[in-house]
Design a protein around this motif. Sequence first.
Motif, PDB file in Angstrom:
ATOM      1  N   VAL A  91       0.861  -1.182   0.000  1.00  0.00           N
ATOM      2  CA  VAL A  91       0.000   0.000   0.000  1.00  0.00           C
ATOM      3  C   VAL A  91       0.901   1.237   0.000  1.00  0.00           C
ATOM      4  CG1 VAL A  91      -1.826   1.194   1.264  1.00  0.00           C
ATOM      5  CG2 VAL A  91      -1.604  -1.306   1.436  1.00  0.00           C
ATOM      6  N   PRO A  92       0.634   2.219  -0.866  1.00  0.00           N
ATOM      7  CA  PRO A  92       1.463   3.426  -0.830  1.00  0.00           C
ATOM      8  C   PRO A  92       1.499   4.030   0.572  1.00  0.00           C
ATOM      9  CG  PRO A  92       0.033   3.490  -2.737  1.00  0.00           C
ATOM     10  CD  PRO A  92      -0.361   2.280  -1.939  1.00  0.00           C
ATOM     11  N   VAL A  93       2.671   4.458   0.987  1.00  0.00           N
ATOM     12  CA  VAL A  93       2.876   4.916   2.364  1.00  0.00           C
ATOM     13  C   VAL A  93       1.852   5.976   2.762  1.00  0.00           C
ATOM     14  CG1 VAL A  93       4.491   6.120   3.888  1.00  0.00           C
ATOM     15  CG2 VAL A  93       5.312   4.346   2.347  1.00  0.00           C
ATOM     16  N   ARG A  94       1.512   6.844   1.809  1.00  0.00           N
ATOM     17  CA  ARG A  94       0.613   7.934   2.182  1.00  0.00           C
ATOM     18  C   ARG A  94      -0.780   7.436   2.559  1.00  0.00           C
ATOM     19  NH1 ARG A  94      -2.085   8.419  -2.880  1.00  0.00           N
ATOM     20  NH2 ARG A  94      -0.536   8.093  -4.491  1.00  0.00           N
ATOM     21  N   ASN A  95      -1.111   6.208   2.167  1.00  0.00           N
ATOM     22  CA  ASN A  95      -2.427   5.670   2.512  1.00  0.00           C
ATOM     23  C   ASN A  95      -2.433   4.866   3.814  1.00  0.00           C
ATOM     24  OD1 ASN A  95      -3.246   6.790   0.140  1.00  0.00           O
ATOM     25  ND2 ASN A  95      -3.290   4.870  -1.005  1.00  0.00           N
ATOM     26  N   LEU A  96      -1.279   4.772   4.478  1.00  0.00           N
ATOM     27  CA  LEU A  96      -1.216   3.995   5.714  1.00  0.00           C
ATOM     28  C   LEU A  96      -1.542   4.876   6.914  1.00  0.00           C
ATOM     29  CD1 LEU A  96       2.138   2.065   5.117  1.00  0.00           C
ATOM     30  CD2 LEU A  96      -0.169   1.131   4.933  1.00  0.00           C
ATOM     31  N   SER A  97      -2.115   4.259   7.946  1.00  0.00           N
ATOM     32  CA  SER A  97      -2.321   5.005   9.183  1.00  0.00           C
ATOM     33  C   SER A  97      -0.971   5.126   9.879  1.00  0.00           C
ATOM     34  CB  SER A  97      -3.295   4.263  10.087  1.00  0.00           C
ATOM     35  OG  SER A  97      -2.640   3.140  10.663  1.00  0.00           O
ATOM     36  N   LEU A  98      -0.897   6.012  10.863  1.00  0.00           N
ATOM     37  CA  LEU A  98       0.391   6.229  11.521  1.00  0.00           C
ATOM     38  C   LEU A  98       0.914   4.942  12.148  1.00  0.00           C
ATOM     39  CD1 LEU A  98       2.533   8.298  12.214  1.00  0.00           C
ATOM     40  CD2 LEU A  98       1.311   8.765  14.328  1.00  0.00           C
ATOM     41  N   GLY A  99       0.017   4.194  12.787  1.00  0.00           N
ATOM     42  CA  GLY A  99       0.427   2.946  13.421  1.00  0.00           C
ATOM     43  C   GLY A  99       0.956   1.952  12.398  1.00  0.00           C
ATOM     44  N   GLN A 100       0.252   1.837  11.283  1.00  0.00           N
ATOM     45  CA  GLN A 100       0.692   0.928  10.215  1.00  0.00           C
ATOM     46  C   GLN A 100       2.018   1.399   9.656  1.00  0.00           C
ATOM     47  OE1 GLN A 100      -2.748   1.422   7.729  1.00  0.00           O
ATOM     48  NE2 GLN A 100      -3.627  -0.523   8.380  1.00  0.00           N
ATOM     49  N   ARG A 101       2.118   2.720   9.498  1.00  0.00           N
ATOM     50  CA  ARG A 101       3.346   3.261   8.928  1.00  0.00           C
ATOM     51  C   ARG A 101       4.532   2.958   9.832  1.00  0.00           C
ATOM     52  NH1 ARG A 101       4.246   9.301   8.510  1.00  0.00           N
ATOM     53  NH2 ARG A 101       6.120   8.748   9.643  1.00  0.00           N
TER      54      ARG A 101
END
Lengths: 260, 314, 253
Positions: B139-149
């Motif tokens: 998933v493109p990083v910009r679409n991840l939540s902070l926790g996922q990121r």
Amino acid sequence: MTARWVAVAVSTAVQRVSGDRGGMLVTLGFYVAVVGTLAALWAAAAEASGGSVAGYDAAALAWYIVASEAATVALNVRMIEGIGDDIGSGAIAVELLRPAPVLGLRMATEVGRALPRLAVCVAGGAVLGVATVGPPPSAAGALLAVPALVLAIACNIAAQHAFAGLAFWIRDATSAWYLYQKLVFIAGGMLIPVEVFPAALQAVVKALPFIAMSYVPARLLSGAVEPQLLVLQAFWLVVLCALAVAVFSAGQRRLQVVGG
Amino acid sequence: MAVIEADALTKTFPLRGRRQACPVEAVRGISFSVERGERIAYIGPNGAGKSTSIKMLTGILHPSGGTATVLDLVPWRSRRALAARIGTLFGQRSQLWFELPPRRGFRLLGAIYGLPDDVARRRVDELGALLDAADLFDVPVRNLSLGQRMRCELAATLLHSPQVLFLDEPTIGLDLLAKQRFRDLVVRVNADQGATIFMTSHDVADIEQVARRVIVINHGVLIYDDEVSAMRRTLLATKLIEVAFERPPGQVCLAGVQVTESSTTGMKLVVDTTMRSIRDVLDTLLDRYPVADISVVDPPLEQVISAIYAAPRA
Amino acid sequence: MLLATVRGAFAEAWANRQSFWLQVGAMAVNDLAWVAFWLLFFNRVANVRGWDVGRVLLLFAVLTTVAGVVLGVFANARRLGRLAAEGQLDAVLGLPVRPLPYLLLRRVEAANLGDVLFGGLLFAAAGAPSPQRVLLYVVGSIAGIVLLTGFLVTVGSLAFFGGNGEAGELGFHAILLLAGYPVDVFAGGMKLMLYTVLPAALVAAVPARLVDAFDVRAAGLLAGAAAIFALLGWATFTLGLRRYTSGAVWTRA
């Protein structure tokens, strides 16, 4: 009521910008550099074409550039990008909740920010002009140029908001900025007096709003006493404000539909 | 064998004020030593000098005084050699490419760390399993939540199998659940990969749940360095309980519990857990009084720090 | 490794395709506006101190190529000052790489890549390409690229020694503003400055003149200046890095 928040917004912005000496100095430095460069280019052009280009002699050209650049350099360079970013990031959605109209408040603020810079640029340009080519060719023209400069800035800000409103539809407003800036460069007469254009092009350009943003004050300061140009500016100001309002309210509806 | 050795480490920053410039001492002569495989919480309030210390230990900043070695290298002199053997994760700075999926970023980081393609790919799969993040890698990083990121950032940090992991405020901004999950993962990484963990935080829960040893600094000075279990006995022995009542409870009296604030509708209690377990206190409260709502929180770090100052030096 | 970095940076720019093309298009509009300006200008004026429309368009072709590569491929060159002042180099310094080349290549600015293409097309259309002229155009542009990058890195790295990176921004705007005009319209001290401390003349005007009229001495000077600025940029950055504060400078007390 309306007059009150406009006045407060403008004066707050004036104070904020006036307090920022460093930023003011940068603006002035940039302005002097641009005016110096373009004046040198046009002086060389006048010299190469037997003393005058399209009816402007070297002194008129120098004063033309002094005004055309003051009207544009005084503006917040990143205005369009800034508005676009605020729309893209959803910050504007928060502002839309305020009781005062967002657009009016923003535009009043930008006018307030531009005024002190305009004053500094005009002062710097006047010194530069008098020192290099002597006083402006016509005192009456110079007098008319003062309100014309303020109107030019207002027109420009209104148009930039209309353009920046595109960010409601496209994600990156930077391109809108480039496009707009170039239109002012050429069709606005910022770099080049409109009279230098071939006749047919001149007619087209004079029918567009961009001349209100730079050419009009420049033409007046270069010695042409043409008060009707102020009326033209006022007309375009009304049209551009209406356009900005239309774009923003359409954008706002879209924001409500698709979400920020 | 020590993997991190700091000796009188000092960093002074120029302070650029309106007119005059005067220096700010962010870190003032800090010394400690960390053994292989330890889990260290390096804590202190905002501005205590945590990040500055970690940046000196990773070679990003040159110290103004003192010295340090990490894996027998002087960080600021052998920054690149060291960087290949340690992992760094800064809570608010991303090392991934914002517009690209993490997997693409890993490929790049793999090249930067000189991992052969197939090794990198195997490692990414391994980390996906270890961090329960395999499904996030595309998933493109910009679409991840902070926790996922942050899980992906952790994977990026672990890609080259670092021997020491420097985590600077990794849980900052995460919600409670994501914090918990991240802490578990850090412990798992330590157990699984044997990496030494050096983590800064100003969250008391990070200490209790991640670290085995805690170093506290305040105003650039080391003020406490001990096992977490020791700290739990002495300084973290309190919990705060906030209770709301349905109706006035009358006289509340519990042994080992101190009432700090009280009204007809609610109460704040401090429990000394060496005298009485939290569970016991909660049971008693729920049994005897008309409780509408109840919550248990850790004491804020500031309180722990003033307790350190108050405590007699061992 | 550097190749992988460039590929990643391109992939990132490419990931946002709609905006990529929009930006490239906007850049083309931007460049066309300048071409229009020069055509309109020379519509009334025949020749300004040795510069006619052909040579000025050549200058502009070199400028867009140079600026396109520098601001497009080495997109961080102009941001260096701000990155250093704001302490945003941490992530880069955590990697086992040489920070300067990695930083320069870390980010690709799509809009400016449109410039590179435009420069090439403009040269093909207005530069009267012959094998010799193409070679000079390419080599001259490379010299300009090295020089401009070196200059931007130098002024940007001043942020390590103080300030908030304004020097970098200012230098960036000044050099690009002045590089766009035939250097000979300026006189005296200004002209001297454009060949030395603010080497705007060397970015495009000198390479353009070399394409039209090759001169060994001027070519040597250009190459020398490019080397000097490259070295200067590297040295300022390397020395500055020791004073890097990772954003921990209290700027407004």
